[in-house]
Design a protein around this motif. Structure first.
Motif, PDB file in Angstrom:
ATOM      1  N   THR A  11       0.812  -1.217   0.000  1.00 54.54           N
ATOM      2  CA  THR A  11       0.000   0.000   0.000  1.00 54.54           C
ATOM      3  C   THR A  11       0.844   1.265   0.000  1.00 54.54           C
ATOM      4  O   THR A  11       0.482   2.271  -0.612  1.00 54.54           O
ATOM      5  CB  THR A  11      -0.891   0.010   1.259  1.00 54.54           C
ATOM      6  OG1 THR A  11      -1.493  -1.258   1.384  1.00 54.54           O
ATOM      7  CG2 THR A  11      -1.951   1.074   1.176  1.00 54.54           C
ATOM      8  N   GLY A  12       1.919   1.245   0.760  1.00 57.04           N
ATOM      9  CA  GLY A  12       2.812   2.398   0.761  1.00 57.04           C
ATOM     10  C   GLY A  12       2.425   3.515   1.706  1.00 57.04           C
ATOM     11  O   GLY A  12       2.824   4.660   1.502  1.00 57.04           O
ATOM     12  N   SER A  13       1.702   3.204   2.782  1.00 57.25           N
ATOM     13  CA  SER A  13       1.372   4.293   3.719  1.00 57.25           C
ATOM     14  C   SER A  13       2.630   4.785   4.434  1.00 57.25           C
ATOM     15  O   SER A  13       2.755   5.974   4.724  1.00 57.25           O
ATOM     16  CB  SER A  13       0.295   3.867   4.723  1.00 57.25           C
ATOM     17  OG  SER A  13       0.796   2.947   5.656  1.00 57.25           O
ATOM     18  N   ASN A  14       3.577   3.891   4.693  1.00 60.47           N
ATOM     19  CA  ASN A  14       4.842   4.336   5.316  1.00 60.47           C
ATOM     20  C   ASN A  14       5.711   5.103   4.323  1.00 60.47           C
ATOM     21  O   ASN A  14       6.348   6.084   4.688  1.00 60.47           O
ATOM     22  CB  ASN A  14       5.608   3.141   5.903  1.00 60.47           C
ATOM     23  CG  ASN A  14       5.049   2.739   7.256  1.00 60.47           C
ATOM     24  OD1 ASN A  14       5.304   3.399   8.259  1.00 60.47           O
ATOM     25  ND2 ASN A  14       4.251   1.689   7.269  1.00 60.47           N
ATOM     26  N   GLY A  85       7.414  -2.249   4.440  1.00 61.26           N
ATOM     27  CA  GLY A  85       6.487  -3.243   3.932  1.00 61.26           C
ATOM     28  C   GLY A  85       7.043  -3.944   2.706  1.00 61.26           C
ATOM     29  O   GLY A  85       6.296  -4.299   1.795  1.00 61.26           O
ATOM     30  N   ASN A 104      14.613  -1.473   8.648  1.00 65.52           N
ATOM     31  CA  ASN A 104      13.251  -1.964   8.415  1.00 65.52           C
ATOM     32  C   ASN A 104      12.313  -1.477   9.508  1.00 65.52           C
ATOM     33  O   ASN A 104      12.751  -1.193  10.620  1.00 65.52           O
ATOM     34  CB  ASN A 104      13.278  -3.509   8.425  1.00 65.52           C
ATOM     35  CG  ASN A 104      11.918  -4.127   8.164  1.00 65.52           C
ATOM     36  OD1 ASN A 104      11.176  -3.676   7.288  1.00 65.52           O
ATOM     37  ND2 ASN A 104      11.568  -5.159   8.927  1.00 65.52           N
ATOM     38  N   ILE A 105      11.041  -1.400   9.189  1.00 61.67           N
ATOM     39  CA  ILE A 105      10.020  -1.162  10.219  1.00 61.67           C
ATOM     40  C   ILE A 105       9.126  -2.383  10.291  1.00 61.67           C
ATOM     41  O   ILE A 105       8.790  -2.982   9.262  1.00 61.67           O
ATOM     42  CB  ILE A 105       9.210   0.124   9.957  1.00 61.67           C
ATOM     43  CG1 ILE A 105       8.306   0.411  11.167  1.00 61.67           C
ATOM     44  CG2 ILE A 105       8.400   0.048   8.664  1.00 61.67           C
ATOM     45  CD1 ILE A 105       7.878   1.850  11.293  1.00 61.67           C
ATOM     46  N   HIS A 106       8.790  -2.776  11.518  1.00 62.19           N
ATOM     47  CA  HIS A 106       7.986  -3.975  11.721  1.00 62.19           C
ATOM     48  C   HIS A 106       6.895  -3.683  12.761  1.00 62.19           C
ATOM     49  O   HIS A 106       7.180  -3.087  13.798  1.00 62.19           O
ATOM     50  CB  HIS A 106       8.884  -5.128  12.195  1.00 62.19           C
ATOM     51  CG  HIS A 106       8.138  -6.414  12.344  1.00 62.19           C
ATOM     52  ND1 HIS A 106       7.802  -7.201  11.253  1.00 62.19           N
ATOM     53  CD2 HIS A 106       7.622  -7.030  13.436  1.00 62.19           C
ATOM     54  CE1 HIS A 106       7.119  -8.254  11.689  1.00 62.19           C
ATOM     55  NE2 HIS A 106       6.998  -8.171  12.999  1.00 62.19           N
ATOM     56  N   PRO A 107       5.659  -4.131  12.486  1.00 60.94           N
ATOM     57  CA  PRO A 107       4.550  -3.758  13.365  1.00 60.94           C
ATOM     58  C   PRO A 107       4.364  -4.667  14.582  1.00 60.94           C
ATOM     59  O   PRO A 107       3.288  -5.225  14.811  1.00 60.94           O
ATOM     60  CB  PRO A 107       3.334  -3.822  12.432  1.00 60.94           C
ATOM     61  CG  PRO A 107       3.692  -4.879  11.449  1.00 60.94           C
ATOM     62  CD  PRO A 107       5.186  -4.832  11.281  1.00 60.94           C
ATOM     63  N   GLY A 115       7.930 -11.870  11.290  1.00 60.62           N
ATOM     64  CA  GLY A 115       7.373 -12.476  10.076  1.00 60.62           C
ATOM     65  C   GLY A 115       6.105 -11.799   9.613  1.00 60.62           C
ATOM     66  O   GLY A 115       5.870 -10.630   9.893  1.00 60.62           O
ATOM     67  N   ASP A 142      13.311 -10.423  10.424  1.00 58.54           N
ATOM     68  CA  ASP A 142      13.044  -9.458  11.495  1.00 58.54           C
ATOM     69  C   ASP A 142      13.923  -9.683  12.723  1.00 58.54           C
ATOM     70  O   ASP A 142      13.432  -9.677  13.856  1.00 58.54           O
ATOM     71  CB  ASP A 142      11.541  -9.495  11.873  1.00 58.54           C
ATOM     72  CG  ASP A 142      10.642  -9.243  10.682  1.00 58.54           C
ATOM     73  OD1 ASP A 142      10.976  -8.356   9.879  1.00 58.54           O
ATOM     74  OD2 ASP A 142       9.617  -9.931  10.547  1.00 58.54           O
ATOM     75  N   GLN A 168      -0.362   1.651  12.824  1.00 61.62           N
ATOM     76  CA  GLN A 168       0.184   2.360  11.648  1.00 61.62           C
ATOM     77  C   GLN A 168       0.328   3.853  11.912  1.00 61.62           C
ATOM     78  O   GLN A 168       1.265   4.476  11.415  1.00 61.62           O
ATOM     79  CB  GLN A 168      -0.661   2.064  10.412  1.00 61.62           C
ATOM     80  CG  GLN A 168      -0.453   0.595   9.968  1.00 61.62           C
ATOM     81  CD  GLN A 168      -0.616   0.368   8.480  1.00 61.62           C
ATOM     82  OE1 GLN A 168      -1.457   0.980   7.837  1.00 61.62           O
ATOM     83  NE2 GLN A 168       0.160  -0.552   7.932  1.00 61.62           N
ATOM     84  N   GLU A 171       3.608   4.046  13.442  1.00 63.91           N
ATOM     85  CA  GLU A 171       4.645   3.845  12.418  1.00 63.91           C
ATOM     86  C   GLU A 171       4.911   5.128  11.638  1.00 63.91           C
ATOM     87  O   GLU A 171       6.072   5.484  11.397  1.00 63.91           O
ATOM     88  CB  GLU A 171       4.221   2.759  11.412  1.00 63.91           C
ATOM     89  CG  GLU A 171       4.176   1.361  11.976  1.00 63.91           C
ATOM     90  CD  GLU A 171       4.023   0.296  10.891  1.00 63.91           C
ATOM     91  OE1 GLU A 171       4.724  -0.721  10.987  1.00 63.91           O
ATOM     92  OE2 GLU A 171       3.212   0.467   9.957  1.00 63.91           O
TER      93      GLU A 171
END
Ligand code: GAR
Length: 186
Positions: A11-14, A85, A104-107, A115, A142, A168, A171
């Motif tokens: 999606t590319g919100s980040n 993402g 990297n960003i991880h939720p 993962g 991760d 998000q 983020e």
């Protein structure tokens, strides 16, 4: 300004949060995307960011497509890579070419819920608190050294969707801020 690439698959919100953040210390010189139909590509085009998109299956190996990416980025003078993402493991070709320069960003609060579908994993595990992690990449999933973390509470009555929105939103603040701090201190 130092040049950076964002790698994304969805999606590319980040990606958008990084592009729109004020007083960024880097210029996003290219979007690298492994899903030629992804929404993030339209976003990059709307912001005038050049796109390098590829299909892994058009290459004989990860080494080959990563070599292609590395030549592109080096030719452009890119110094940092920010994964937002990007749903692929980075191999030795990329890791060696950008040593300690891939983030990297991880939720989730790593090492919890690594993962895929970290938000769903935390929700199903009935965690009280989850969060967001920004970390350096290594060859694991991760697992690289942690740079920044922020907790996000799971509220009573949350659905996976409401939890995802809360994560998000964090983020979109934490990633640009951490990127700036990294670039200014490295
Ligand atoms: C983000 O929540 C990011 O943390 C996650 O994918 C989402 C991409 O959303 N990354 C991972 O799960 C990496 N293991 P976006 O395309 O809207 O930025």
């Amino acid at each position: 300004k130092v040049k950076a690439a964002v790698f994304a698959s969805g999606t590319g919100s980040n990606f958008q949060a990084i592009i729109e953040a004020e007083s960024m210390a880097c210029e996003i010189a290219v979007l690298v995307c492994d899903q030629p139909g992804a929404t993030v590509i339209e976003k990059a085009e709307a912001y005038g960011v050049p796109v390098f998109s590829f299909r892994a299956k058009d290459f004989s190996s990860k080494e080959h497509y990563e070599q292609e990416i590395v030549s592109w980025l080096k030719k452009d003078g890119v110094e940092w890579i920010f994964l937002a993402g990007y749903m692929r493991i980075c191999g030795p070709t990329l890791l060696r070419a950008f040593k300690e320069r891939i983030v990297n960003i991880h939720p989730s609060l790593l090492p919890d819920f690594p993962g895929k579908d970290a938000i769903g994993q935390a929700f199903k595990a009935k965690a009280d608190i989850t969060g967001v992690t920004v970390h350096y990449i290594d060859e694991g999933i991760d697992t690289g050294p942690i740079i920044a973390q922020q907790e996000v509470p799971v509220m009573p009555g949350d659905s996976e969707e409401t939890l995802k929105k809360r994560i998000q939103a964090v983020e979109h603040q934490l990633y640009p801020a951490t990127i700036n701090e990294l670039i200014l201190t490295k």
